[in-house]
Motif scaffolding. Structure first.
Motif, PDB file in Angstrom:
ATOM      1  N   SER A  86      46.502  32.340  46.398  1.00  0.00           N
ATOM      2  CA  SER A  86      47.166  33.158  47.433  1.00  0.00           C
ATOM      3  C   SER A  86      47.499  34.588  46.752  1.00  0.00           C
ATOM      4  CB  SER A  86      48.541  32.548  47.942  1.00  0.00           C
ATOM      5  OG  SER A  86      49.553  32.403  46.972  1.00  0.00           O
ATOM      6  N   ASN A  87      47.817  34.403  45.425  1.00  0.00           N
ATOM      7  CA  ASN A  87      48.235  35.465  44.627  1.00  0.00           C
ATOM      8  C   ASN A  87      46.943  36.644  44.064  1.00  0.00           C
ATOM      9  OD1 ASN A  87      49.117  37.354  41.988  1.00  0.00           O
ATOM     10  ND2 ASN A  87      51.053  36.644  42.603  1.00  0.00           N
ATOM     11  N   PRO A  88      47.075  37.650  44.449  1.00  0.00           N
ATOM     12  CA  PRO A  88      45.596  38.537  44.062  1.00  0.00           C
ATOM     13  C   PRO A  88      45.412  38.958  42.612  1.00  0.00           C
ATOM     14  CG  PRO A  88      47.216  40.061  45.266  1.00  0.00           C
ATOM     15  CD  PRO A  88      47.861  38.593  45.336  1.00  0.00           C
ATOM     16  N   THR A  89      46.579  38.863  41.813  1.00  0.00           N
ATOM     17  CA  THR A  89      46.541  39.115  40.524  1.00  0.00           C
ATOM     18  C   THR A  89      46.054  37.850  39.855  1.00  0.00           C
ATOM     19  OG1 THR A  89      48.073  40.827  40.769  1.00  0.00           O
ATOM     20  CG2 THR A  89      47.329  40.159  38.386  1.00  0.00           C
ATOM     21  N   THR A  90      46.624  36.659  40.383  1.00  0.00           N
ATOM     22  CA  THR A  90      46.425  35.352  39.551  1.00  0.00           C
ATOM     23  C   THR A  90      45.153  34.878  40.073  1.00  0.00           C
ATOM     24  OG1 THR A  90      48.611  34.977  39.962  1.00  0.00           O
ATOM     25  CG2 THR A  90      47.419  33.107  39.541  1.00  0.00           C
ATOM     26  N   TRP A  91      44.553  34.993  40.955  1.00  0.00           N
ATOM     27  CA  TRP A  91      43.174  35.024  41.597  1.00  0.00           C
ATOM     28  C   TRP A  91      42.082  35.506  40.735  1.00  0.00           C
ATOM     29  CZ3 TRP A  91      39.355  38.109  44.100  1.00  0.00           C
ATOM     30  CH2 TRP A  91      38.202  37.712  44.494  1.00  0.00           C
ATOM     31  N   LYS A  92      42.358  36.611  40.340  1.00  0.00           N
ATOM     32  CA  LYS A  92      41.406  37.569  39.295  1.00  0.00           C
ATOM     33  C   LYS A  92      41.729  36.818  37.908  1.00  0.00           C
ATOM     34  CE  LYS A  92      41.849  42.042  41.498  1.00  0.00           C
ATOM     35  NZ  LYS A  92      42.908  43.195  41.462  1.00  0.00           N
ATOM     36  N   LEU A  93      42.551  36.426  37.565  1.00  0.00           N
ATOM     37  CA  LEU A  93      43.004  35.778  36.259  1.00  0.00           C
ATOM     38  C   LEU A  93      42.148  34.490  36.329  1.00  0.00           C
ATOM     39  CD1 LEU A  93      46.873  36.084  35.312  1.00  0.00           C
ATOM     40  CD2 LEU A  93      44.728  36.722  33.906  1.00  0.00           C
ATOM     41  N   ALA A  94      42.233  33.632  37.499  1.00  0.00           N
ATOM     42  CA  ALA A  94      41.443  32.553  37.506  1.00  0.00           C
ATOM     43  C   ALA A  94      39.910  32.693  37.337  1.00  0.00           C
ATOM     44  CB  ALA A  94      41.665  31.797  38.692  1.00  0.00           C
ATOM     45  N   LYS A  95      39.300  33.686  38.095  1.00  0.00           N
ATOM     46  CA  LYS A  95      38.013  33.889  37.963  1.00  0.00           C
ATOM     47  C   LYS A  95      37.425  34.408  36.578  1.00  0.00           C
ATOM     48  CE  LYS A  95      35.465  36.256  41.182  1.00  0.00           C
ATOM     49  NZ  LYS A  95      35.035  35.425  42.081  1.00  0.00           N
ATOM     50  N   MET A  96      38.744  35.189  36.007  1.00  0.00           N
ATOM     51  CA  MET A  96      38.275  35.351  34.195  1.00  0.00           C
ATOM     52  C   MET A  96      38.081  34.161  33.544  1.00  0.00           C
ATOM     53  SD  MET A  96      39.954  38.590  32.376  1.00  0.00           S
ATOM     54  CE  MET A  96      41.669  37.799  32.169  1.00  0.00           C
ATOM     55  N   ASN A  97      39.274  33.429  33.621  1.00  0.00           N
ATOM     56  CA  ASN A  97      39.562  32.237  32.884  1.00  0.00           C
ATOM     57  C   ASN A  97      38.408  31.101  33.049  1.00  0.00           C
ATOM     58  OD1 ASN A  97      41.265  30.462  31.333  1.00  0.00           O
ATOM     59  ND2 ASN A  97      42.379  29.968  32.924  1.00  0.00           N
ATOM     60  N   LEU A  98      37.768  31.104  34.213  1.00  0.00           N
ATOM     61  CA  LEU A  98      36.567  30.159  34.360  1.00  0.00           C
ATOM     62  C   LEU A  98      35.332  30.696  33.788  1.00  0.00           C
ATOM     63  CD1 LEU A  98      37.402  28.790  37.753  1.00  0.00           C
ATOM     64  CD2 LEU A  98      37.439  27.642  36.070  1.00  0.00           C
ATOM     65  N   ALA A  99      35.232  32.110  33.899  1.00  0.00           N
ATOM     66  CA  ALA A  99      34.019  32.678  33.559  1.00  0.00           C
ATOM     67  C   ALA A  99      33.809  32.568  32.002  1.00  0.00           C
ATOM     68  CB  ALA A  99      34.056  34.055  33.955  1.00  0.00           C
TER      69      ALA A  99
END
Length: 274
Positions: free
Chosen positions: A44-57
Motif C-alpha cells: 500500500s505504501n508507494p515508496t515501499t512498493w518501489k523498493l520492493a520492485k527494486m529489491n526483487l529486480a
C-alpha cells in the motif's frame, strides 16, 4: 517450512519484498526459472512498493507487484489470483483498516472481522486467495490464537471446524527490530489430504502445535535470534509430521499433534502452550 519452490507465491502485504528475498534458497530456486514459479505481491505504501520492485529486480526475481501501489483490502490488484503458497507478515492489530466499508465482502466466508482490528480480515483474505491445495504461512500477534473479541473466536472456531489449521508455532519475544512482542506463526491449508506428488501424508483431523518460546538466544539485551539448528528443529518436526515416511513423535512441552477433539476440548484456543 513451506518450501515454495514451484507454483504461485503471493504476499498481499509484501513491504519491500522481504518474504521473497530473505531465503537464499528461494532466490536461487527462482532466479531465471520463470517456468516453475510465479511471484505476486501487493503493497500500500508507494515508496515501499518501489523498493520492493527494486529489491526483487536486483536478485533476478520476476514478480507481478501490480501496476501501482494499493491497499489490498480496498483495492485488491490480484482479485482472481489463487496462490499455491502465501507468505506474509501483515501489520498487527491494525485498527484503521476501513472494515466498516467492507461489511458485505465476499472474503468474509467464515465470519465478519471486527472493524477495529484487521487480524481476522488478513487471515480470511489469505484463505480467499488460496488454490484448492494451497497453503498459507503468516506471522500474527499472539492474541489471534485465543481472542474471543467481536466475533473473532467464532471465525477461529469455524476455521478449526473446517480443518484448515495445519500447524501453529509460538515464538519467543524480541525476534523483531520493530517490536518486542512475541508473535506466532499460522499455517493454514485448504486441503490436508494425502498428496503423493508432493510427498504429503493424510493429516485430516490433525493439527501440529510447536512451542518454540524457549528457543533462540539473546544477541544483545533487546534482540533474540534463532540459530540454524533452532530453525532446522522446527522445520524438521513439521516436515516429519507432514510428509509420508516422516519419523514424527510428540515431545511433551515442545510439540504435539492434536486432534480436532483436543482443540475443541480447549475451547478452540490455538495456543501451543495450552
Amino acid at each position: 517450512m513451506l518450501e515454495p519452490y514451484k507454483g504461485r507465491v503471493f504476499d498481499p502485504c509484501c513491504g519491500s519484498g522481504g518474504m521473497f528475498v530473505q531465503s537464499e534458497r528461494f532466490v536461487a530456486e527462482h532466479g531465471g526459472r520463470l517456468g516453475d514459479i510465479a511471484v505476486y505481491g501487493q503493497e500500500s505504501n508507494p515508496t515501499t512498493w518501489k523498493l520492493a520492485k527494486m529489491n526483487l529486480a536486483i536478485r533476478g526475481i520476476d514478480a507481478d507487484l501490480g501496476p501501482h501501489h494499493g491497499d489490498t483490502f480496498h483495492n485488491n490488484l490480484h482479485k482472481d489470483l489463487k496462490a499455491d503458497y502465501i507468505l506474509a507478515n501483515p501489520p498487527f492489530n491494525m485498527s484503521d483498516w476501513g472494515g466498516d466499508r467492507l461489511r458485505d465482502d465476499v472474503r468474509w466466508k467464515y465470519g465478519l472481522p471486527p472493524a477495529n482490528n484487521a487480524n481476522y480480515a488478513w487471515i480470511q483474505h489469505f484463505i480467499h486467495h488460496l488454490a484448492p491445495n494451497g497453503i498459507a504461512g503468516f506471522v500474527m500477534a499472539n492474541g489471534s490464537m485465543s481472542t474471543n473479541t467481536t466475533g473473532e473466536g467464532t471465525i477461529r472456531q469455524e476455521l478449526i471446524e473446517q480443518d484448515m489449521i495445519d500447524c501453529m508455532v509460538a515464538l519467543p519475544g524480541q525476534l523483531f527490530y520493530t517490536t518486542q512482542i512475541p508473535v506466532c506463526l499460522w499455517f493454514v491449508t485448504r486441503s490436508k489430504k494425502a498428496d503423493a506428488k508432493r510427498g504429503l501424508r493424510d493429516r485430516r483431523g490433525q493439527t501440529l502445535f510447536i512451542d518454540a518460546r524457549r528457543m533462540g538466544s539473546l544477541i544483545d539485551r533487546v534482540h533474540r535470534e534463532f540459530s540454524v539448528e533452532d530453525i532446522q528443529t522446527i522445520t524438521g518436526v513439521y516436515h516429519n509430521w507432514r510428509h509420508q515416511g516422516g519419523k514424527y513423535e510428540d515431545k511433551p512441552g515442545w510439540w504435539k499433534a492434536a486432534s480436532l477433539e483436543d482443540i475443541h476440548g480447549h475451547g478452540y484456543v490455538l495456543t501451543p502452550g495450552s
